[in-house]
Design an enzyme around this catalytic site. Structure first.
Site, PDB file in Angstrom:
ATOM      1  N   LYS A  49       1.267  -1.454   0.101  1.00  0.00           N
ATOM      2  CA  LYS A  49       0.255   0.127  -0.402  1.00  0.00           C
ATOM      3  C   LYS A  49       1.010   1.061  -0.127  1.00  0.00           C
ATOM      4  O   LYS A  49       0.543   2.282  -1.295  1.00  0.00           O
ATOM      5  CB  LYS A  49      -1.151   0.502   1.298  1.00  0.00           C
ATOM      6  CG  LYS A  49      -2.132  -0.766   1.259  1.00  0.00           C
ATOM      7  CD  LYS A  49      -3.195  -0.661   1.497  1.00  0.00           C
ATOM      8  CE  LYS A  49      -3.906  -1.883   1.563  1.00  0.00           C
ATOM      9  NZ  LYS A  49      -4.921  -1.839   2.686  1.00  0.00           N
ATOM     10  N   LYS A  73      -3.803 -10.878  -7.734  1.00  0.00           N
ATOM     11  CA  LYS A  73      -4.658 -11.316  -6.579  1.00  0.00           C
ATOM     12  C   LYS A  73      -6.382  -9.917  -6.926  1.00  0.00           C
ATOM     13  O   LYS A  73      -5.581  -8.669  -7.346  1.00  0.00           O
ATOM     14  CB  LYS A  73      -5.502 -11.547  -5.022  1.00  0.00           C
ATOM     15  CG  LYS A  73      -4.610  -9.678  -4.524  1.00  0.00           C
ATOM     16  CD  LYS A  73      -4.710  -9.905  -2.640  1.00  0.00           C
ATOM     17  CE  LYS A  73      -4.441  -8.364  -2.544  1.00  0.00           C
ATOM     18  NZ  LYS A  73      -4.891  -8.059  -1.454  1.00  0.00           N
ATOM     19  N   LYS A 104     -10.293  -4.985  -4.679  1.00  0.00           N
ATOM     20  CA  LYS A 104     -11.097  -4.011  -5.221  1.00  0.00           C
ATOM     21  C   LYS A 104     -10.959  -1.853  -5.856  1.00  0.00           C
ATOM     22  O   LYS A 104     -11.489  -1.225  -6.154  1.00  0.00           O
ATOM     23  CB  LYS A 104     -11.820  -2.882  -4.080  1.00  0.00           C
ATOM     24  CG  LYS A 104     -12.978  -4.110  -2.923  1.00  0.00           C
ATOM     25  CD  LYS A 104     -12.489  -3.835  -1.205  1.00  0.00           C
ATOM     26  CE  LYS A 104     -14.008  -4.536  -0.457  1.00  0.00           C
ATOM     27  NZ  LYS A 104     -12.836  -4.098   0.549  1.00  0.00           N
TER      28      LYS A 104
HETATM   29  P1  TYM Z   1     -10.247  -6.428   2.567  1.00  0.00           P
HETATM   30  O1  TYM Z   1     -11.644  -5.321   2.822  1.00  0.00           O
HETATM   31  O2  TYM Z   1      -9.103  -5.844   1.388  1.00  0.00           O
HETATM   32  O3  TYM Z   1     -10.957  -7.796   1.816  1.00  0.00           O
HETATM   33  C1  TYM Z   1     -12.705  -8.095   3.154  1.00  0.00           C
HETATM   34  C2  TYM Z   1     -12.141  -9.702   3.160  1.00  0.00           C
HETATM   35  O4  TYM Z   1     -12.239  -9.981   0.694  1.00  0.00           O
HETATM   36  C3  TYM Z   1     -11.208 -11.544   1.507  1.00  0.00           C
HETATM   37  N1  TYM Z   1     -10.057 -10.919   0.005  1.00  0.00           N
HETATM   38  C4  TYM Z   1      -9.846 -12.446  -0.831  1.00  0.00           C
HETATM   39  N2  TYM Z   1     -10.134 -13.305  -0.946  1.00  0.00           N
HETATM   40  C5  TYM Z   1     -10.446 -14.182  -1.785  1.00  0.00           C
HETATM   41  N3  TYM Z   1      -8.935 -13.670  -2.403  1.00  0.00           N
HETATM   42  C6  TYM Z   1      -9.214 -12.555  -3.273  1.00  0.00           C
HETATM   43  N4  TYM Z   1      -8.679 -11.770  -4.170  1.00  0.00           N
HETATM   44  C7  TYM Z   1      -9.739 -11.309  -2.650  1.00  0.00           C
HETATM   45  N5  TYM Z   1      -9.630 -10.229  -1.844  1.00  0.00           N
HETATM   46  C8  TYM Z   1      -9.874  -9.743  -0.611  1.00  0.00           C
HETATM   47  C9  TYM Z   1      -9.965 -10.827   1.993  1.00  0.00           C
HETATM   48  O5  TYM Z   1      -9.010 -11.524   2.806  1.00  0.00           O
HETATM   49  C10 TYM Z   1     -10.575 -10.071   3.826  1.00  0.00           C
HETATM   50  O6  TYM Z   1     -11.532 -11.467   4.220  1.00  0.00           O
HETATM   51  N6  TYM Z   1      -7.890  -5.596   6.426  1.00  0.00           N
HETATM   52  C11 TYM Z   1      -9.147  -6.062   6.228  1.00  0.00           C
HETATM   53  C12 TYM Z   1     -10.221  -5.398   7.217  1.00  0.00           C
HETATM   54  C13 TYM Z   1     -10.255  -5.926   8.663  1.00  0.00           C
HETATM   55  C14 TYM Z   1     -10.943  -7.700   9.065  1.00  0.00           C
HETATM   56  C15 TYM Z   1     -10.503  -6.811  10.847  1.00  0.00           C
HETATM   57  C16 TYM Z   1     -10.506  -8.014   8.660  1.00  0.00           C
HETATM   58  C17 TYM Z   1      -9.787  -5.084   9.477  1.00  0.00           C
HETATM   59  N7  TYM Z   1     -10.501  -6.017  10.807  1.00  0.00           N
HETATM   60  C18 TYM Z   1     -10.114  -7.563  11.548  1.00  0.00           C
HETATM   61  C19 TYM Z   1     -11.006  -9.376   9.904  1.00  0.00           C
HETATM   62  C20 TYM Z   1     -10.525  -9.256  10.688  1.00  0.00           C
HETATM   63  C21 TYM Z   1      -9.204  -5.614   5.166  1.00  0.00           C
HETATM   64  O7  TYM Z   1      -8.605  -4.877   4.405  1.00  0.00           O
HETATM   65  O8  TYM Z   1      -9.830  -6.288   3.828  1.00  0.00           O
END
Ligand code: TYM
Length: 334
Positions: A115, A197, A200
């Site tokens: 990032k 991967k 978003k």
């Molecule tokens: P975020 O918003 O990037 O993604 C949300 C969830 O989607 C999963 N994910 C994927 N899984 C499979 N293939 C992909 N291409 C893919 N892209 C995203 C992510 O692994 C995630 O589970 N930091 C976290 C948000 C967060 C969080 C937490 C998660 C904040 N606090 C506490 C778990 C526990 C995030 O940015 O996810």
């Protein structure tokens, strides 16, 4: 554990429209866990501001995300769905845990490096300490598991390290969480570059399927998906594009890799891509319809936002008070 029941926490950022990886890697799996666990599913709007956001857009996206959680099948009576910013305990525990986290540990986080390289003009301290806020999220609810996609594994590992460090000084305050990552769907790849991967924040719209894309758009994007030059529909390390599509098709239809390979034996990429597009569109359509219906009922969603924030705060404050006492903060005079 919370109240004698196993518990879990997970969340998503409100920074864009959910893409297929978010659904297949996380949200779809969440729906299966509501009976066994006390569940907390958060819209992590505080994490979202580590990258500059337009205020009205952030508010709109946060609400859309919360609504999508429900549209995707999370029953708000059984799952605590809420906004992170509505529960101040997240920020309070975050500060405390900052004092139990080493700079060296944070420096090793691959997501930070990634990032930071994409936001060179705004490498703020929040971006650096992002995993500590995640640790606070997870530990506040004494989570046994954290259902996420593969890319969050390192963040769960640092959460465990922070919790173990804290417990070794103050006794058993935190449950040590385990990542809950399914074998399939944990890493859905970009349709335009199958070695990275799906995300978003990808600027190329054709790289991702968004949960609210209509059927024609979904089919068009799959038709354009980058694949290798031979024409065999086979799951293999040297065929990342086709392997990604086989995996997506498998989850959308419930078919195994072997079944899919057999079904498309002798057929071309064109037929297969169309079938994947149709299967994904069919899977997403009920979610999209429910999303539209939910958006018509403002009062219903408002009620969920209010009640669930209170429930989350109740459990979060219990852990927070325990932590404050352990570290020696003076007790409040009642
Ligand atoms: P975020 O918003 O990037 O993604 C949300 C969830 O989607 C999963 N994910 C994927 N899984 C499979 N293939 C992909 N291409 C893919 N892209 C995203 C992510 O692994 C995630 O589970 N930091 C976290 C948000 C967060 C969080 C937490 C998660 C904040 N606090 C506490 C778990 C526990 C995030 O940015 O996810």
């Amino acid at each position: 554990m919370l109240n004698g029941k196993k518990s879990l926490f997970s969340g998503m950022q409100a920074t864009g429209t959910l893409q297929l990886g978010n659904y297949l890697g996380a949200l779809k799996n969440w729906v299966e866990l509501e009976d066994e666990y006390e569940t907390f599913y958060c819209v992590v709007d505080m994490h979202s501001i580590t990258v500059r956001q337009e205020p009205a857009e952030l508010r709109r996206k946060a609400r859309a995300l919360l609504t999508l959680y429900i549209a995707a099948g999370l029953n708000p009576e059984k799952n605590c769905i809420y906004y992170q910013s509505h529960v101040p305990a997240h920020a309070e525990l975050n500060w405390i845990l900052n004092c139990f986290t080493y700079m060296g540990e944070l420096n090793r986080m691959t997501q930070f490096k990634d990032k930071a390289s994409k936001n060179e003009e705004n490498i703020n301290a929040g971006l650096f300490t992002y995993p500590v806020l995640m640790a606070a999220d997870i530990l506040l609810f004494q989570s046994d598991i954290v259902p996420v996609g593969d890319d969050q594994k390192q963040h769960i590992e640092i959460t465990r390290d922070i919790a173990q460090r804290f417990n070794s000084i103050y006794g058993d305050v935190f449950t040590i969480p385990e990542p809950y990552i399914k074998k399939t769907g944990a890493r859905i790849m970009s349709l335009q570059d199958p070695t990275s991967k799906m995300s978003k924040s990808d600027e190329n719209e054709n790289a991702s399927i968004y949960l609210l894309d209509d059927t024609d758009t979904i089919i068009r994007k799959f038709k354009r998906a980058v694949t290798d030059s031979d024409s065999e529909i086979r799951h293999s390390k040297d065929k990342p594009g086709i392997s990604n599509l086989i995996e997506i098709y498998g989850i959308a239809t419930g078919k195994s890799i072997a079944e899919t390979e057999k079904e498309f034996e002798g057929k071309g990429y064109g037929d297969f891509k169309l079938a994947v597009g149709e299967a994904v569109a069919t899977m997403l359509k009920p979610i999209q319809d429910r999303f539209d219906d939910l958006n018509k009922d403002k009062a219903y969603i408002d009620g969920i936002i209010k009640n669930n924030a209170e429930k989350a705060a109740y459990f979060a404050n219990k852990t927070l008070r325990k932590v404050q006492k352990k570290i020696g903060f003076p007790e409040k005079i009642k």
